[in-house]
Write an enzyme that holds these catalytic residues in place. Sequence first.
Site, PDB file in Angstrom:
ATOM      1  N   ARG A   1      51.300  44.910  78.130  1.00 42.32           N
ATOM      2  CA  ARG A   1      52.515  45.218  77.394  1.00 42.32           C
ATOM      3  C   ARG A   1      52.208  45.239  75.908  1.00 42.32           C
ATOM      4  O   ARG A   1      51.049  45.348  75.519  1.00 42.32           O
ATOM      5  CB  ARG A   1      53.599  44.194  77.747  1.00 42.32           C
ATOM      6  CG  ARG A   1      54.106  44.368  79.172  1.00 42.32           C
ATOM      7  CD  ARG A   1      55.162  43.396  79.552  1.00 42.32           C
ATOM      8  NE  ARG A   1      56.203  43.283  78.508  1.00 42.32           N
ATOM      9  CZ  ARG A   1      57.349  42.669  78.687  1.00 42.32           C
ATOM     10  NH1 ARG A   1      57.626  42.117  79.843  1.00 42.32           N
ATOM     11  NH2 ARG A   1      58.221  42.577  77.719  1.00 42.32           N
TER      12      ARG A   1
ATOM     13  N   ALA B   1      49.375  42.897  74.307  1.00 44.79           N
ATOM     14  CA  ALA B   1      48.038  43.238  74.817  1.00 44.79           C
ATOM     15  C   ALA B   1      47.573  44.575  74.237  1.00 44.79           C
ATOM     16  O   ALA B   1      46.400  44.725  73.886  1.00 44.79           O
ATOM     17  CB  ALA B   1      48.048  43.286  76.341  1.00 44.79           C
ATOM     18  N   HIS B   2      48.471  45.527  74.131  1.00 45.55           N
ATOM     19  CA  HIS B   2      48.108  46.823  73.551  1.00 45.55           C
ATOM     20  C   HIS B   2      47.658  46.662  72.094  1.00 45.55           C
ATOM     21  O   HIS B   2      46.677  47.272  71.672  1.00 45.55           O
ATOM     22  CB  HIS B   2      49.286  47.795  73.631  1.00 45.55           C
ATOM     23  CG  HIS B   2      49.379  48.508  74.926  1.00 45.55           C
ATOM     24  ND1 HIS B   2      49.775  47.890  76.095  1.00 45.55           N
ATOM     25  CD2 HIS B   2      49.120  49.795  75.246  1.00 45.55           C
ATOM     26  CE1 HIS B   2      49.760  48.774  77.068  1.00 45.55           C
ATOM     27  NE2 HIS B   2      49.363  49.933  76.589  1.00 45.55           N
ATOM     28  N   LYS B   3      48.376  45.850  71.358  1.00 48.24           N
ATOM     29  CA  LYS B   3      48.013  45.621  69.957  1.00 48.24           C
ATOM     30  C   LYS B   3      46.588  45.066  69.871  1.00 48.24           C
ATOM     31  O   LYS B   3      45.794  45.503  69.041  1.00 48.24           O
ATOM     32  CB  LYS B   3      49.016  44.660  69.316  1.00 48.24           C
ATOM     33  CG  LYS B   3      48.798  44.442  67.847  1.00 48.24           C
ATOM     34  CD  LYS B   3      49.887  43.569  67.256  1.00 48.24           C
ATOM     35  CE  LYS B   3      49.670  43.403  65.759  1.00 48.24           C
ATOM     36  NZ  LYS B   3      50.740  42.601  65.147  1.00 48.24           N
TER      37      LYS B   3
ATOM     38  N   ILE C   1      43.919  47.816  70.769  1.00 45.24           N
ATOM     39  CA  ILE C   1      43.692  48.760  69.670  1.00 45.24           C
ATOM     40  C   ILE C   1      42.877  48.093  68.566  1.00 45.24           C
ATOM     41  O   ILE C   1      41.988  48.716  67.978  1.00 45.24           O
ATOM     42  CB  ILE C   1      45.029  49.320  69.142  1.00 45.24           C
ATOM     43  CG1 ILE C   1      45.733  50.117  70.239  1.00 45.24           C
ATOM     44  CG2 ILE C   1      44.811  50.181  67.894  1.00 45.24           C
ATOM     45  CD1 ILE C   1      44.893  51.199  70.924  1.00 45.24           C
TER      46      ILE C   1
END
Length: 184
Positions: free
Chosen positions: A34, A37-39, A42
């Site tokens: 979510r 985790a995506h942050k 990247i």
Amino acid sequence: MAVLSLTTPVTEEQMRSLRAGDRVLLSGTIYTGRDAAHKRMIALLQEGKPLPFDPRGQILYYVGPAPAKPGFAVGSAGPTTSYRMDSYTPPLLAQGLRGMIGKGRRSPQVVDAMKAYGAVYFGAVGGAAALISRRIVDAELVAWPDLGTEAVHRFTVKDFPVTVVIDSLGNSLYETEPPKYRRD
């Protein structure tokens, strides 16, 4: 309409053959993630570091699973709203991610990246979260346990039901279907 079966990892050719509206039963491994985790993913890419899983040919499910009840791999595991991941998605697609599962519309930038890299956006029914979680036969923490339910998990799924909501050509059920039910 026939229901297609796909086993992960998937190929670009398989994803490019799917069309908006196709119903699919996924089996194999899918990963979860979510916003938080995506942050972090990247940030790893920007630092030139490897991701916690190889995204090539994989499908990422936008979910924060509830704790498992005895005898189950996870608790309720319904999709979360996808637009919160939109700013992070194109770089993951560039790494070979082939599909995402969530709910809600995607930005034009995500759709453009899907077309460029041969990926699809699957929808899962949020109201059936307890039922679809039964299609998750195993769950393993992969990265960032401090994120709790937003941590990255590896799910093993068997006949996990999804629908192609946006295909690799950019065709979207969010655009084609509402006019069919509009009363003038």
